[in-house]
Design a protein around this motif. Structure first.
Motif, PDB file in Angstrom:
ATOM      1  N   ASP A 148       1.064   4.184  -8.220  1.00  0.00           N
ATOM      2  CA  ASP A 148       1.961   4.129  -7.063  1.00  0.00           C
ATOM      3  C   ASP A 148       1.751   2.861  -6.230  1.00  0.00           C
ATOM      4  OD1 ASP A 148       3.129   6.580  -7.730  1.00  0.00           O
ATOM      5  OD2 ASP A 148       1.612   7.693  -6.615  1.00  0.00           O
ATOM      6  N   GLY A 149       1.572   1.722  -6.917  1.00  0.00           N
ATOM      7  CA  GLY A 149       1.422   0.441  -6.235  1.00  0.00           C
ATOM      8  C   GLY A 149       0.049   0.187  -5.645  1.00  0.00           C
ATOM      9  N   ARG A 150      -0.898   1.092  -5.895  1.00  0.00           N
ATOM     10  CA  ARG A 150      -2.256   0.948  -5.351  1.00  0.00           C
ATOM     11  C   ARG A 150      -3.241   0.719  -6.491  1.00  0.00           C
ATOM     12  NH1 ARG A 150      -6.683   4.433  -3.969  1.00  0.00           N
ATOM     13  NH2 ARG A 150      -7.731   3.607  -2.126  1.00  0.00           N
ATOM     14  N   VAL A 151      -4.114  -0.293  -6.336  1.00  0.00           N
ATOM     15  CA  VAL A 151      -5.134  -0.565  -7.344  1.00  0.00           C
ATOM     16  C   VAL A 151      -6.193   0.530  -7.240  1.00  0.00           C
ATOM     17  CG1 VAL A 151      -6.863  -2.185  -8.170  1.00  0.00           C
ATOM     18  CG2 VAL A 151      -4.711  -3.046  -7.227  1.00  0.00           C
ATOM     19  N   GLU A 152      -6.313   1.333  -8.298  1.00  0.00           N
ATOM     20  CA  GLU A 152      -7.283   2.424  -8.332  1.00  0.00           C
ATOM     21  C   GLU A 152      -8.611   1.982  -8.952  1.00  0.00           C
ATOM     22  OE1 GLU A 152      -6.950   5.655  -7.276  1.00  0.00           O
ATOM     23  OE2 GLU A 152      -5.051   5.116  -6.351  1.00  0.00           O
ATOM     24  N   ALA A 153      -8.540   1.055  -9.894  1.00  0.00           N
ATOM     25  CA  ALA A 153      -9.739   0.567 -10.582  1.00  0.00           C
ATOM     26  C   ALA A 153      -9.451  -0.817 -11.139  1.00  0.00           C
ATOM     27  CB  ALA A 153     -10.122   1.516 -11.711  1.00  0.00           C
ATOM     28  N   MET A 200      -2.849  -3.141 -16.875  1.00  0.00           N
ATOM     29  CA  MET A 200      -2.179  -4.254 -16.238  1.00  0.00           C
ATOM     30  C   MET A 200      -3.224  -5.344 -15.978  1.00  0.00           C
ATOM     31  SD  MET A 200      -0.179  -4.197 -12.585  1.00  0.00           S
ATOM     32  CE  MET A 200       1.171  -3.243 -13.233  1.00  0.00           C
ATOM     33  N   GLN A 201      -2.832  -6.586 -16.136  1.00  0.00           N
ATOM     34  CA  GLN A 201      -3.734  -7.704 -15.904  1.00  0.00           C
ATOM     35  C   GLN A 201      -3.296  -8.503 -14.681  1.00  0.00           C
ATOM     36  OE1 GLN A 201      -4.214 -10.121 -19.375  1.00  0.00           O
ATOM     37  NE2 GLN A 201      -4.692  -8.383 -20.680  1.00  0.00           N
ATOM     38  N   ALA A 202      -4.268  -9.169 -14.066  1.00  0.00           N
ATOM     39  CA  ALA A 202      -3.991  -9.992 -12.891  1.00  0.00           C
ATOM     40  C   ALA A 202      -5.086 -11.039 -12.739  1.00  0.00           C
ATOM     41  CB  ALA A 202      -3.912  -9.130 -11.640  1.00  0.00           C
ATOM     42  N   THR A 203      -4.917 -11.905 -11.744  1.00  0.00           N
ATOM     43  CA  THR A 203      -5.885 -12.950 -11.425  1.00  0.00           C
ATOM     44  C   THR A 203      -6.401 -12.713 -10.012  1.00  0.00           C
ATOM     45  OG1 THR A 203      -4.647 -14.503 -12.802  1.00  0.00           O
ATOM     46  CG2 THR A 203      -6.192 -15.448 -11.211  1.00  0.00           C
ATOM     47  N   VAL A 204      -7.716 -12.809  -9.835  1.00  0.00           N
ATOM     48  CA  VAL A 204      -8.309 -12.617  -8.513  1.00  0.00           C
ATOM     49  C   VAL A 204      -7.858 -13.752  -7.603  1.00  0.00           C
ATOM     50  CG1 VAL A 204     -10.471 -12.475  -7.209  1.00  0.00           C
ATOM     51  CG2 VAL A 204     -10.313 -11.423  -9.478  1.00  0.00           C
ATOM     52  N   ALA A 205      -7.232 -13.401  -6.475  1.00  0.00           N
ATOM     53  CA  ALA A 205      -6.766 -14.398  -5.505  1.00  0.00           C
ATOM     54  C   ALA A 205      -7.753 -14.528  -4.353  1.00  0.00           C
ATOM     55  CB  ALA A 205      -5.388 -14.013  -4.976  1.00  0.00           C
ATOM     56  N   THR A 206      -8.270 -13.395  -3.875  1.00  0.00           N
ATOM     57  CA  THR A 206      -9.281 -13.405  -2.815  1.00  0.00           C
ATOM     58  C   THR A 206     -10.297 -12.311  -3.116  1.00  0.00           C
ATOM     59  OG1 THR A 206      -8.145 -11.808  -1.384  1.00  0.00           O
ATOM     60  CG2 THR A 206      -7.593 -14.149  -1.075  1.00  0.00           C
ATOM     61  N   PHE A 207     -11.530 -12.516  -2.650  1.00  0.00           N
ATOM     62  CA  PHE A 207     -12.563 -11.487  -2.771  1.00  0.00           C
ATOM     63  C   PHE A 207     -13.599 -11.704  -1.693  1.00  0.00           C
ATOM     64  CE2 PHE A 207     -16.685  -9.987  -4.371  1.00  0.00           C
ATOM     65  CZ  PHE A 207     -16.401  -8.632  -4.418  1.00  0.00           C
ATOM     66  N   SER A 208     -13.951 -10.631  -0.990  1.00  0.00           N
ATOM     67  CA  SER A 208     -15.008 -10.671   0.014  1.00  0.00           C
ATOM     68  C   SER A 208     -16.174  -9.829  -0.490  1.00  0.00           C
ATOM     69  CB  SER A 208     -14.519 -10.106   1.350  1.00  0.00           C
ATOM     70  OG  SER A 208     -15.612  -9.878   2.213  1.00  0.00           O
ATOM     71  N   ALA A 209     -17.306 -10.468  -0.757  1.00  0.00           N
ATOM     72  CA  ALA A 209     -18.495  -9.736  -1.188  1.00  0.00           C
ATOM     73  C   ALA A 209     -18.986  -8.821  -0.075  1.00  0.00           C
ATOM     74  CB  ALA A 209     -19.586 -10.712  -1.603  1.00  0.00           C
ATOM     75  N   GLU A 210     -18.710  -9.200   1.149  1.00  0.00           N
ATOM     76  CA  GLU A 210     -19.147  -8.415   2.309  1.00  0.00           C
ATOM     77  C   GLU A 210     -18.419  -7.062   2.379  1.00  0.00           C
ATOM     78  OE1 GLU A 210     -18.622  -9.565   6.749  1.00  0.00           O
ATOM     79  OE2 GLU A 210     -20.253 -10.776   5.894  1.00  0.00           O
ATOM     80  N   THR A 211     -17.096  -7.072   2.197  1.00  0.00           N
ATOM     81  CA  THR A 211     -16.313  -5.833   2.268  1.00  0.00           C
ATOM     82  C   THR A 211     -16.034  -5.238   0.894  1.00  0.00           C
ATOM     83  OG1 THR A 211     -14.189  -6.985   2.185  1.00  0.00           O
ATOM     84  CG2 THR A 211     -15.159  -6.601   4.379  1.00  0.00           C
ATOM     85  N   ASP A 217       3.718 -11.772 -12.410  1.00  0.00           N
ATOM     86  CA  ASP A 217       5.079 -11.983 -11.903  1.00  0.00           C
ATOM     87  C   ASP A 217       5.089 -12.532 -10.476  1.00  0.00           C
ATOM     88  OD1 ASP A 217       4.456  -9.817 -10.286  1.00  0.00           O
ATOM     89  OD2 ASP A 217       5.960  -8.476 -11.164  1.00  0.00           O
ATOM     90  N   GLY A 218       3.911 -12.856  -9.931  1.00  0.00           N
ATOM     91  CA  GLY A 218       3.813 -13.465  -8.615  1.00  0.00           C
ATOM     92  C   GLY A 218       3.541 -12.495  -7.482  1.00  0.00           C
ATOM     93  N   ARG A 219       3.628 -11.189  -7.749  1.00  0.00           N
ATOM     94  CA  ARG A 219       3.330 -10.211  -6.690  1.00  0.00           C
ATOM     95  C   ARG A 219       1.833 -10.170  -6.412  1.00  0.00           C
ATOM     96  NH1 ARG A 219       4.982  -4.751  -8.538  1.00  0.00           N
ATOM     97  NH2 ARG A 219       4.607  -5.646 -10.589  1.00  0.00           N
ATOM     98  N   ARG A 220       1.508  -9.877  -5.166  1.00  0.00           N
ATOM     99  CA  ARG A 220       0.113  -9.794  -4.737  1.00  0.00           C
ATOM    100  C   ARG A 220      -0.193  -8.338  -4.394  1.00  0.00           C
ATOM    101  NH1 ARG A 220      -3.487 -13.896  -2.293  1.00  0.00           N
ATOM    102  NH2 ARG A 220      -1.844 -15.355  -2.817  1.00  0.00           N
ATOM    103  N   LEU A 221      -1.325  -7.833  -4.914  1.00  0.00           N
ATOM    104  CA  LEU A 221      -1.784  -6.479  -4.610  1.00  0.00           C
ATOM    105  C   LEU A 221      -3.170  -6.551  -4.007  1.00  0.00           C
ATOM    106  CD1 LEU A 221      -0.862  -4.411  -7.819  1.00  0.00           C
ATOM    107  CD2 LEU A 221       0.315  -4.395  -5.622  1.00  0.00           C
ATOM    108  N   SER A 222      -3.441  -5.664  -3.079  1.00  0.00           N
ATOM    109  CA  SER A 222      -4.768  -5.569  -2.474  1.00  0.00           C
ATOM    110  C   SER A 222      -5.578  -4.510  -3.200  1.00  0.00           C
ATOM    111  CB  SER A 222      -4.659  -5.161  -1.000  1.00  0.00           C
ATOM    112  OG  SER A 222      -3.940  -6.128  -0.286  1.00  0.00           O
ATOM    113  N   PHE A 223      -6.895  -4.686  -3.194  1.00  0.00           N
ATOM    114  CA  PHE A 223      -7.783  -3.630  -3.689  1.00  0.00           C
ATOM    115  C   PHE A 223      -8.879  -3.424  -2.665  1.00  0.00           C
ATOM    116  CE2 PHE A 223      -9.466  -7.548  -5.504  1.00  0.00           C
ATOM    117  CZ  PHE A 223     -10.841  -7.453  -5.289  1.00  0.00           C
TER     118      PHE A 223
END
Length: 66
Positions: free
Chosen positions: A52-57, A1-12, A21-27
């Motif tokens: 199961d809706g969770r980004v594993e890698a 599956m492909q996506a675009t990085v919306a937010t990223f914290s180098a600290e965490t 399709d516009g859905r947002r997933l957290s990793f």
């Protein structure tokens, strides 16, 4: 599956991606750590393994997940 990085914290080492399709997933840090990358840029395209809706890698779109 492909996506675009919306937010990223180098600290965490966590963030969110926006699916085509516009859905947002957290990793979390464990998914990011599997990539071997040091940083992600906002707007960068990534390939992901989602279970199961969770980004594993995730990784840069030109690099393999494993």
């Amino acid at each position: 599956m492909q996506a675009t990085v919306a937010t990223f914290s180098a600290e965490t080492r966590s963030g969110t991606v926006l699916l085509d399709d516009g859905r947002r997933l957290s990793f979390d840090a464990s998914a990011f750590d599997r990539s071997g990358l040091r940083m992600l840029r906002l707007g960068q395209r990534v390939v992901m393994r989602v279970v199961d809706g969770r980004v594993e890698a995730l990784n840069h779109i030109a690099l393999p997940l494993d």
